[in-house]
Design a protein around this motif. Structure first.
Motif, short mmCIF file in Angstrom:
data_model
loop_
_atom_site.label_atom_id
_atom_site.label_comp_id
_atom_site.label_asym_id
_atom_site.label_seq_id
_atom_site.Cartn_x
_atom_site.Cartn_y
_atom_site.Cartn_z
N THR A 46 9.53 -20.74 -15.72
CA THR A 46 8.26 -20.15 -15.30
C THR A 46 7.25 -21.22 -14.89
O THR A 46 6.43 -20.98 -13.99
CB THR A 46 7.67 -19.27 -16.42
N PRO A 66 11.21 -14.07 -13.96
CA PRO A 66 12.36 -13.27 -14.39
C PRO A 66 12.33 -11.89 -13.75
O PRO A 66 11.30 -11.21 -13.76
CB PRO A 66 12.19 -13.19 -15.91
N VAL A 91 17.37 -11.34 -19.73
CA VAL A 91 18.34 -12.43 -19.85
C VAL A 91 19.50 -11.92 -20.68
O VAL A 91 19.32 -11.42 -21.80
CB VAL A 91 17.71 -13.67 -20.50
N TRP A 93 20.67 -15.49 -16.09
CA TRP A 93 19.28 -15.30 -15.67
C TRP A 93 19.24 -14.74 -14.26
O TRP A 93 19.98 -15.19 -13.38
CB TRP A 93 18.54 -16.64 -15.67
N SER A 118 12.91 -20.75 -21.17
CA SER A 118 12.14 -19.91 -20.25
C SER A 118 10.93 -20.62 -19.66
O SER A 118 10.63 -20.46 -18.47
CB SER A 118 11.70 -18.62 -20.97
N GLN A 150 13.95 -22.34 -26.55
CA GLN A 150 14.25 -21.55 -25.36
C GLN A 150 13.94 -22.35 -24.09
O GLN A 150 13.18 -23.31 -24.11
CB GLN A 150 13.44 -20.26 -25.36
#
Length: 238
Positions: free
Chosen positions: A117, A123, A127, A136, A113, A111
């Motif tokens: 971050t 977020p 997603v 996103w 993410s 992933q």
């Protein structure tokens, strides 16, 4: 002497929407192989790069969801799947005509993410993965120039492709209400997005319903039926 609080020294928040592709992602691969969409609500990272994430799968037919679950189970990056009890989160508008909620244990390194971050992006919505693309919605207190610089870093680090489809700041963003696209079926979403992209909602219109229907390989009356149902869902007129 004036002491500034943390809230006083933050830059004006920036909200952005991205279309993202990155290699070796089992979620993207599932959307590529099947006509299904996947909403990811969050994840928990455990030991040894194992991550647990919650997903809502949506499609026009239950059989399509079944096929997608089979693809997920067969992925070498997926360690286990658990099906959630229906409506465990209470009443939430569901996308498409068929849905299924899953908890998936998987390889978190597939992933992207953490790359967001780790750079301060937060977020702001699930997603939404569809047609081999992740959508996103993120917020950050970085300036626009810095945002683009950070996204270039993510692209380089993950060999990803990132397109910024919208970017707004502060009061500019508060004046806008995002469309609840997750209420639409996959076909309605496809037709509505094409209509917007081609200028169907411009004034004057840049494209006719007949031309859009021809592009989609459907009749004009079928186009009108889909677009009216999509508009009714987006406006809350069920």
């Amino acid at each position: 002497m004036t002491v500034q609080t943390r809230s006083q020294i933050l830059n004006t928040p920036t909200r952005l929407t991205l279309e993202v592709w990155h290699p070796d992602c089992w979620v993207l691969e599932t959307s590529r192989q099947t006509d299904v969409g996947l909403l990811s609500y969050g994840c928990y990272s455990g030991e040894d790069d194992t991550t647990r994430s919650m997903f809502t799968l949506y499609a026009d037919e239950t059989a399509t969801i079944d096929a997608a679950v089979d693809v997920i189970r067969d992925s070498s990056a997926v360690y286990g799947i658990g099906e959630m009890v229906r409506d465990h989160r209470g009443h939430v508008p569901k996308p498409g005509n068929a849905t299924r909620e899953l908890l998936v244990d998987h390889d978190g390194t597939t992933q992207i993410s953490d790359e967001f971050t780790d750079r301060g992006f937060i977020p702001a919505a699930p997603v939404d993965t569809r047609d081999n693309t992740e959508v996103w919605t993120l917020v950050t207190d970085e300036s626009r120039d810095r945002v683009y610089s950070l996204l270039e870093e993510v692209e380089s680090e993950r060999d990803a492709s990132i397109t910024v489809t919208s970017i707004t700041q502060g009061s500019e963003d508060r004046r806008k209400t995002p469309l609840p696209m997750n209420r639409l079926s996959s076909r309605q979403r496809e037709i509505f997005r094409l209509a917007r992209a081609k200028g169907y909602y411009d004034h004057p219109r840049a494209v006719s319903a007949g031309n859009l229907a021809e592009d989609l390989g459907i009749s004009t009356s079928t186009f009108h039926e889909h677009i009216r149902k999509a508009e009714a869902k987006l406006l809350g007129q069920h």
